[in-house]
Design a protein around this motif. Structure first.
Motif, PDB file in Angstrom:
ATOM      1  N   TYR A  31       0.832  -1.202   0.000  1.00 22.65           N
ATOM      2  CA  TYR A  31       0.000   0.000   0.000  1.00 22.65           C
ATOM      3  C   TYR A  31       0.871   1.258   0.000  1.00 22.65           C
ATOM      4  CZ  TYR A  31      -3.731   3.214   1.419  1.00 22.65           C
ATOM      5  OH  TYR A  31      -4.622   4.257   1.478  1.00 22.65           O
ATOM      6  N   ALA A  32       1.937   1.247   0.818  1.00 28.07           N
ATOM      7  CA  ALA A  32       2.835   2.403   0.885  1.00 28.07           C
ATOM      8  C   ALA A  32       3.534   2.632  -0.452  1.00 28.07           C
ATOM      9  CB  ALA A  32       3.865   2.195   1.992  1.00 28.07           C
ATOM     10  N   VAL A  33       3.968   1.545  -1.096  1.00 32.22           N
ATOM     11  CA  VAL A  33       4.635   1.661  -2.387  1.00 32.22           C
ATOM     12  C   VAL A  33       3.678   2.181  -3.450  1.00 32.22           C
ATOM     13  CG1 VAL A  33       5.632   0.328  -4.285  1.00 32.22           C
ATOM     14  CG2 VAL A  33       6.438  -0.037  -1.953  1.00 32.22           C
ATOM     15  N   LEU A  34       2.416   1.723  -3.411  1.00 38.18           N
ATOM     16  CA  LEU A  34       1.423   2.208  -4.376  1.00 38.18           C
ATOM     17  C   LEU A  34       1.237   3.717  -4.249  1.00 38.18           C
ATOM     18  CD1 LEU A  34      -0.714   1.663  -6.545  1.00 38.18           C
ATOM     19  CD2 LEU A  34      -2.361   1.230  -4.702  1.00 38.18           C
ATOM     20  N   ILE A  35       1.150   4.202  -3.022  1.00 42.91           N
ATOM     21  CA  ILE A  35       1.051   5.649  -2.807  1.00 42.91           C
ATOM     22  C   ILE A  35       2.303   6.337  -3.339  1.00 42.91           C
ATOM     23  CG2 ILE A  35       0.892   7.474  -1.070  1.00 42.91           C
ATOM     24  CD1 ILE A  35      -0.641   5.498   0.698  1.00 42.91           C
ATOM     25  N   GLY A  36       3.468   5.722  -3.079  1.00 41.37           N
ATOM     26  CA  GLY A  36       4.733   6.296  -3.528  1.00 41.37           C
ATOM     27  C   GLY A  36       4.848   6.357  -5.039  1.00 41.37           C
ATOM     28  N   THR A  37       4.406   5.299  -5.736  1.00 39.70           N
ATOM     29  CA  THR A  37       4.532   5.303  -7.200  1.00 39.70           C
ATOM     30  C   THR A  37       3.557   6.284  -7.854  1.00 39.70           C
ATOM     31  OG1 THR A  37       3.046   3.380  -7.326  1.00 39.70           O
ATOM     32  CG2 THR A  37       5.419   2.949  -7.325  1.00 39.70           C
ATOM     33  N   VAL A  38       2.368   6.432  -7.272  1.00 39.65           N
ATOM     34  CA  VAL A  38       1.402   7.379  -7.837  1.00 39.65           C
ATOM     35  C   VAL A  38       1.882   8.816  -7.651  1.00 39.65           C
ATOM     36  CG1 VAL A  38      -0.928   8.314  -7.653  1.00 39.65           C
ATOM     37  CG2 VAL A  38      -0.579   5.839  -7.637  1.00 39.65           C
ATOM     38  N   PHE A  39       2.308   9.144  -6.427  1.00 42.74           N
ATOM     39  CA  PHE A  39       2.789  10.510  -6.185  1.00 42.74           C
ATOM     40  C   PHE A  39       4.148  10.738  -6.842  1.00 42.74           C
ATOM     41  CE2 PHE A  39      -0.514  10.567  -3.001  1.00 42.74           C
ATOM     42  CZ  PHE A  39      -0.913  11.891  -2.978  1.00 42.74           C
ATOM     43  N   GLY A  40       5.004   9.728  -6.821  1.00 43.99           N
ATOM     44  CA  GLY A  40       6.303   9.864  -7.470  1.00 43.99           C
ATOM     45  C   GLY A  40       6.178  10.039  -8.964  1.00 43.99           C
ATOM     46  N   SER A  41       5.175   9.380  -9.559  1.00 44.91           N
ATOM     47  CA  SER A  41       4.955   9.494 -10.989  1.00 44.91           C
ATOM     48  C   SER A  41       4.477  10.876 -11.394  1.00 44.91           C
ATOM     49  CB  SER A  41       3.925   8.440 -11.447  1.00 44.91           C
ATOM     50  OG  SER A  41       3.803   8.421 -12.839  1.00 44.91           O
ATOM     51  N   ASN A  42       4.030  11.669 -10.431  1.00 49.34           N
ATOM     52  CA  ASN A  42       3.575  13.032 -10.708  1.00 49.34           C
ATOM     53  C   ASN A  42       4.467  14.101 -10.081  1.00 49.34           C
ATOM     54  OD1 ASN A  42       0.673  13.047 -12.075  1.00 49.34           O
ATOM     55  ND2 ASN A  42       0.766  11.296 -10.706  1.00 49.34           N
ATOM     56  N   ALA A  43       5.435  13.688  -9.254  1.00 52.06           N
ATOM     57  CA  ALA A  43       6.230  14.645  -8.486  1.00 52.06           C
ATOM     58  C   ALA A  43       6.929  15.703  -9.338  1.00 52.06           C
ATOM     59  CB  ALA A  43       7.239  13.890  -7.618  1.00 52.06           C
ATOM     60  N   PRO A  44       7.575  15.353 -10.463  1.00 50.80           N
ATOM     61  CA  PRO A  44       8.241  16.419 -11.236  1.00 50.80           C
ATOM     62  C   PRO A  44       7.298  17.512 -11.712  1.00 50.80           C
ATOM     63  CG  PRO A  44       9.075  14.275 -11.894  1.00 50.80           C
ATOM     64  CD  PRO A  44       7.889  14.007 -11.002  1.00 50.80           C
ATOM     65  N   ASP A  45       6.010  17.199 -11.815  1.00 48.58           N
ATOM     66  CA  ASP A  45       5.040  18.216 -12.230  1.00 48.58           C
ATOM     67  C   ASP A  45       4.537  19.050 -11.059  1.00 48.58           C
ATOM     68  OD1 ASP A  45       5.233  17.614 -14.883  1.00 48.58           O
ATOM     69  OD2 ASP A  45       3.435  16.379 -14.981  1.00 48.58           O
ATOM     70  N   PHE A  46       5.127  18.839  -9.874  1.00 42.66           N
ATOM     71  CA  PHE A  46       4.780  19.708  -8.740  1.00 42.66           C
ATOM     72  C   PHE A  46       5.296  21.119  -8.967  1.00 42.66           C
ATOM     73  CE2 PHE A  46       4.619  15.938  -5.524  1.00 42.66           C
ATOM     74  CZ  PHE A  46       3.448  15.504  -6.119  1.00 42.66           C
ATOM     75  N   ASP A  47       6.059  21.326 -10.058  1.00 46.74           N
ATOM     76  CA  ASP A  47       6.445  22.694 -10.404  1.00 46.74           C
ATOM     77  C   ASP A  47       5.222  23.533 -10.766  1.00 46.74           C
ATOM     78  OD1 ASP A  47       5.798  21.717 -12.932  1.00 46.74           O
ATOM     79  OD2 ASP A  47       7.839  21.822 -13.720  1.00 46.74           O
ATOM     80  N   TYR A  48       4.062  22.913 -10.729  1.00 47.31           N
ATOM     81  CA  TYR A  48       2.795  23.636 -10.914  1.00 47.31           C
ATOM     82  C   TYR A  48       2.671  24.765  -9.892  1.00 47.31           C
ATOM     83  CZ  TYR A  48      -2.176  24.125 -12.112  1.00 47.31           C
ATOM     84  OH  TYR A  48      -3.387  24.603 -12.551  1.00 47.31           O
ATOM     85  N   VAL A  49       3.430  24.646  -8.785  1.00 46.94           N
ATOM     86  CA  VAL A  49       3.388  25.671  -7.741  1.00 46.94           C
ATOM     87  C   VAL A  49       3.797  27.037  -8.287  1.00 46.94           C
ATOM     88  CG1 VAL A  49       5.767  25.328  -6.952  1.00 46.94           C
ATOM     89  CG2 VAL A  49       4.037  26.110  -5.329  1.00 46.94           C
ATOM     90  N   TYR A  50       4.532  27.052  -9.392  1.00 46.61           N
ATOM     91  CA  TYR A  50       4.928  28.336  -9.989  1.00 46.61           C
ATOM     92  C   TYR A  50       3.716  29.128 -10.469  1.00 46.61           C
ATOM     93  CZ  TYR A  50       9.946  27.400  -9.950  1.00 46.61           C
ATOM     94  OH  TYR A  50      11.250  27.179  -9.553  1.00 46.61           O
ATOM     95  N   LYS A  51       2.582  28.447 -10.630  1.00 42.82           N
ATOM     96  CA  LYS A  51       1.376  29.171 -11.058  1.00 42.82           C
ATOM     97  C   LYS A  51       0.917  30.165 -10.004  1.00 42.82           C
ATOM     98  CE  LYS A  51      -0.744  26.729 -14.806  1.00 42.82           C
ATOM     99  NZ  LYS A  51      -2.015  26.590 -15.526  1.00 42.82           N
ATOM    100  N   LEU A  52       1.378  29.986  -8.774  1.00 43.20           N
ATOM    101  CA  LEU A  52       1.054  30.961  -7.737  1.00 43.20           C
ATOM    102  C   LEU A  52       1.633  32.334  -8.075  1.00 43.20           C
ATOM    103  CD1 LEU A  52       1.690  28.773  -4.547  1.00 43.20           C
ATOM    104  CD2 LEU A  52      -0.521  29.384  -5.563  1.00 43.20           C
ATOM    105  N   LYS A  53       2.690  32.357  -8.865  1.00 42.02           N
ATOM    106  CA  LYS A  53       3.305  33.610  -9.302  1.00 42.02           C
ATOM    107  C   LYS A  53       2.798  34.040 -10.675  1.00 42.02           C
ATOM    108  CE  LYS A  53       7.688  34.175  -8.620  1.00 42.02           C
ATOM    109  NZ  LYS A  53       9.161  33.969  -8.669  1.00 42.02           N
ATOM    110  N   GLY A  54       1.889  33.245 -11.245  1.00 39.58           N
ATOM    111  CA  GLY A  54       1.344  33.566 -12.557  1.00 39.58           C
ATOM    112  C   GLY A  54       1.679  32.484 -13.564  1.00 39.58           C
ATOM    113  N   ASN A  55       0.840  32.373 -14.576  1.00 39.88           N
ATOM    114  CA  ASN A  55       1.040  31.330 -15.574  1.00 39.88           C
ATOM    115  C   ASN A  55       2.353  31.483 -16.328  1.00 39.88           C
ATOM    116  OD1 ASN A  55      -1.336  30.144 -14.909  1.00 39.88           O
ATOM    117  ND2 ASN A  55      -2.483  30.870 -16.689  1.00 39.88           N
ATOM    118  N   SER A  56       2.769  32.723 -16.588  1.00 43.44           N
ATOM    119  CA  SER A  56       4.004  32.908 -17.350  1.00 43.44           C
ATOM    120  C   SER A  56       5.205  32.371 -16.582  1.00 43.44           C
ATOM    121  CB  SER A  56       4.210  34.384 -17.703  1.00 43.44           C
ATOM    122  OG  SER A  56       4.496  35.155 -16.563  1.00 43.44           O
ATOM    123  N   SER A  57       5.183  32.514 -15.247  1.00 44.03           N
ATOM    124  CA  SER A  57       6.254  31.958 -14.425  1.00 44.03           C
ATOM    125  C   SER A  57       6.263  30.438 -14.527  1.00 44.03           C
ATOM    126  CB  SER A  57       6.076  32.377 -12.966  1.00 44.03           C
ATOM    127  OG  SER A  57       7.074  31.807 -12.150  1.00 44.03           O
TER     128      SER A  57
END
Length: 339
Positions: A31-57
């Motif tokens: 169960y822990a690994v399943l959570i890890g693979t799902v979140f890990g498979s999306n982790a590089p796209d956590f740069d979505y946080v830059y949208k807090l500074k605007g889409n251009s950022s």
């Protein structure tokens, strides 16, 4: 790839992890690994946080450092470490390795579509793209869905090791064909500076962009059959206004996200629109990914926009809003963004 694809791949890796005896024998670790693979498979796209500074950022930084070689182990440690906080009884090494694998696979698959990544940072800021598969690949998704349907009948690890062998074979074939196609076209367009393939869902079909010293050629290619349906000249008369538009912060962020930007100039009575469009993304001669600047006649004010515009109606609405906004700026610059 898109977020939905990465989630599905994360679930597939969670099933694949059952080839690890430690995972297969422990429901908690599984169960822990399943959570890890799902979140890990999306982790590089956590740069979505830059949208807090605007889409251009976000456009400037997306698939940059977050998809780099240095970031891969960090994402693996951050995600697995966060999960380990709640599952401290499981062996951390197994949790980390499967999570780390999902992060690696995310960046690896992103290399195969038209957008690409800056994966070799910090050694180079070059964008790497193999132009092999579309952003949403129906074959990769279909293979995962077939695998999920087989799980009640067969051992999960064995099912998905076959699924991933087929996926890697598919990637090899499409990438080889893309490379062959580029070499074939280069032989016929020896004056081409660059040839960019935009893969379709159909394995043998491509949209393409050919850059020469004088112009950009757009067309369709399939089975050694090429049709050129549109051209854009490189030489333009309004170079001063184009250079002026590049000083706008939104345009600057947009230009940092692509090496295939092209400026369209449209003059009005009270100013000029300079619209930068990404030539990689084309739908029926319409380029949805763009940045627009309205520069008043006296060069005293600007208004700008960047984002995705999927219809002519919305595009005209953007232009009207910029034209209406700019004269009221009293010498100031106004910007607004949409996704």
């Amino acid at each position: 790839m898109d977020t939905t694809s990465h989630i599905i791949i994360g679930l597939g890796l969670g099933a694949l992890s059952h080839i690890d005896p430690m995972v297969a024998e422990s429901a908690t670790l599984s169960y822990a690994v399943l959570i890890g693979t799902v979140f890990g498979s999306n982790a590089p796209d956590f740069d979505y946080v830059y949208k807090l500074k605007g889409n251009s950022s976000y456009y400037r930084h997306h698939r940059g450092w977050s998809h780099s070689l240095l970031a891969l182990p960090l994402w693996g440690l951050i995600v697995s470490g966060s999960i380990y906080f709640f599952f401290s009884e499981v062996p951390f090494l197994h949790l980390f390795l499967w999570t780390f694998l999902s992060v690696i696979l995310h960046v690896f698959l992103d290399l195969f579509n038209v957008y690409g990544t800056q994966a070799i940072r910090p050694f180079s800021t070059k964008w790497i793209s193999f132009d092999s598969i579309p952003l949403v690949d129906p074959y990769i998704l279909s293979l995962h869905i077939i695998g999920f349907f087989l799980l009640p009948f067969y051992e999960a690890g064995r099912v998905f090791i076959i699924i991933y062998m087929l996926i890697f074979l598919y990637l090899l074939l499409r990438t080889s064909y893309a490379s062959f196609t580029k070499r074939y076209l280069q032989g016929h367009f020896q004056n081409a500076i660059r040839i960019k393939l935009m893969p379709r869902a159909g394995i043998l079909y491509w949209d393409l962009l050919i850059e020469t010293e004088d112009d950009f050629l757009f067309g369709e290619y399939s089975r050694k059959s090429l049709v050129i349906d549109h051209t854009l000249p490189k030489k333009q008369d309004d170079s001063d206004l184009i250079l002026e538009s590049m000083n706008d912060s939104l345009v600057s962020d947009f230009l940092s996200s692509t090496n295939f930007a092209y400026p369209f100039v449209q003059k009005k009575k009270n100013g000029t629109f300079v619209c930068w469009k990404d030539l990689r993304f084309r739908n029926n001669k319409f380029f949805p990914y763009l940045a627009v600047v309205f520069i008043s006649t006296e060069l005293k004010s600007k208004a700008s926009y960047t984002g995705w515009v999927y219809s002519l109606k919305k595009y005209k609405k953007v232009l009207r809003k910029l034209e209406h906004t700019s004269p009221s700026c009293s010498g100031k610059k106004q910007s607004y963004l949409e996704g």
